[in-house]
Design a protein around this motif. Structure first.
Motif, short mmCIF file in Angstrom:
data_model
loop_
_atom_site.label_atom_id
_atom_site.label_comp_id
_atom_site.label_asym_id
_atom_site.label_seq_id
_atom_site.Cartn_x
_atom_site.Cartn_y
_atom_site.Cartn_z
N ASP A 23 -9.02 5.28 7.80
CA ASP A 23 -7.78 5.08 8.55
C ASP A 23 -7.47 3.60 8.78
O ASP A 23 -6.37 3.15 8.46
CB ASP A 23 -7.86 5.80 9.90
CG ASP A 23 -8.07 7.30 9.77
OD1 ASP A 23 -7.84 7.86 8.67
OD2 ASP A 23 -8.49 7.92 10.77
N ALA A 24 -8.42 2.85 9.33
CA ALA A 24 -8.14 1.46 9.70
C ALA A 24 -8.10 0.52 8.49
O ALA A 24 -7.27 -0.38 8.43
CB ALA A 24 -9.17 0.97 10.71
N LEU A 25 -9.02 0.71 7.53
CA LEU A 25 -9.02 -0.17 6.35
C LEU A 25 -8.13 0.34 5.22
O LEU A 25 -7.83 -0.39 4.30
CB LEU A 25 -10.45 -0.37 5.83
CG LEU A 25 -11.31 -1.33 6.66
CD1 LEU A 25 -12.72 -1.39 6.08
CD2 LEU A 25 -10.70 -2.71 6.72
N GLY A 26 -7.73 1.59 5.27
CA GLY A 26 -6.78 2.10 4.29
C GLY A 26 -7.35 2.51 2.95
O GLY A 26 -6.66 2.49 1.95
N THR A 27 -8.62 2.92 2.92
CA THR A 27 -9.18 3.42 1.67
C THR A 27 -8.67 4.84 1.42
O THR A 27 -8.16 5.49 2.32
CB THR A 27 -10.72 3.43 1.72
OG1 THR A 27 -11.13 4.31 2.78
CG2 THR A 27 -11.29 2.04 1.94
N ALA A 28 -8.85 5.31 0.19
CA ALA A 28 -8.43 6.66 -0.19
C ALA A 28 -9.65 7.53 -0.45
O ALA A 28 -10.61 7.08 -1.08
CB ALA A 28 -7.55 6.60 -1.44
N VAL A 29 -9.62 8.75 0.02
CA VAL A 29 -10.71 9.70 -0.24
C VAL A 29 -10.53 10.24 -1.66
O VAL A 29 -9.50 10.80 -2.00
CB VAL A 29 -10.70 10.87 0.77
CG1 VAL A 29 -11.77 11.89 0.41
CG2 VAL A 29 -10.88 10.35 2.19
N SER A 49 -12.94 -0.69 -6.31
CA SER A 49 -14.32 -0.33 -5.98
C SER A 49 -14.38 0.99 -5.23
O SER A 49 -13.38 1.46 -4.70
CB SER A 49 -14.94 -1.42 -5.10
OG SER A 49 -14.91 -2.66 -5.73
N GLN A 50 -15.58 1.55 -5.20
CA GLN A 50 -15.81 2.76 -4.43
C GLN A 50 -16.95 2.54 -3.46
O GLN A 50 -17.87 1.76 -3.72
CB GLN A 50 -16.12 3.95 -5.35
CG GLN A 50 -14.93 4.39 -6.16
CD GLN A 50 -15.21 5.67 -6.93
OE1 GLN A 50 -16.35 6.04 -7.19
NE2 GLN A 50 -14.14 6.37 -7.30
N LEU A 51 -16.87 3.25 -2.34
CA LEU A 51 -17.88 3.19 -1.30
C LEU A 51 -18.18 4.60 -0.85
O LEU A 51 -17.26 5.39 -0.64
CB LEU A 51 -17.34 2.38 -0.10
CG LEU A 51 -18.20 2.34 1.15
CD1 LEU A 51 -19.45 1.49 0.90
CD2 LEU A 51 -17.40 1.77 2.31
#
Length: 127
Positions: A23-29, A49-51
């Motif tokens: 939510d806060a950093l805006g990554t995508a699932v 990149s992926q985390l």
């Protein structure tokens, strides 16, 4: 030989981790397990990149664990302010570096240090 690396952060609270990283950093699932119900593992797309986030009771990298995550963002100042407004700890305020990046450091909900960076014009070399 190693083909790639895939960092996985072990977290004790997936909801809190998702509020920060998604939510806060805006990554995508891009992957979650299980598909239905509360996830115990997710893969997040962060630019190129992926985390991974893995639910681990009591598990957290935390402060002083020798781990730092680095995310390049469009605007370090705006992202740092948004995270602070959302209640996350700012460890280092945005500042320009001699190597030509603007950086700050925040903490995820579990104490893992997260560096935010943004390229800027290189500083002039000293004579």
């Amino acid at each position: 030989m190693i083909e790639s690396a895939f960092p996985i952060v072990e977290v004790p609270d997936m909801d809190a981790a998702m509020r920060f990283y998604h939510d806060a950093l805006g990554t995508a699932v891009v992957y979650r397990y299980p598909v239905d119900g509360e996830p115990v593992f997710v893969t997040l797309q962060a630019g190129a990149s992926q985390l991974g986030l893995g639910l681990a009771e009591g598990g957290t990298a935390g402060e002083g664990a020798g781990m730092l995550l680095w995310f390049y963002v469009d605007d370090v100042d705006a992202t740092t302010t948004a995270l602070e407004t959302a209640g996350y700890l700012v460890i280092e305020r945005p500042d320009d570096t001699p190597w030509g990046e603007r950086v700050s450091m925040v903490s995820d909900p579990f104490g893992t240090r997260v560096r935010l960076g943004q390229p800027i014009a290189p500083q002039p070399e000293e004579e």
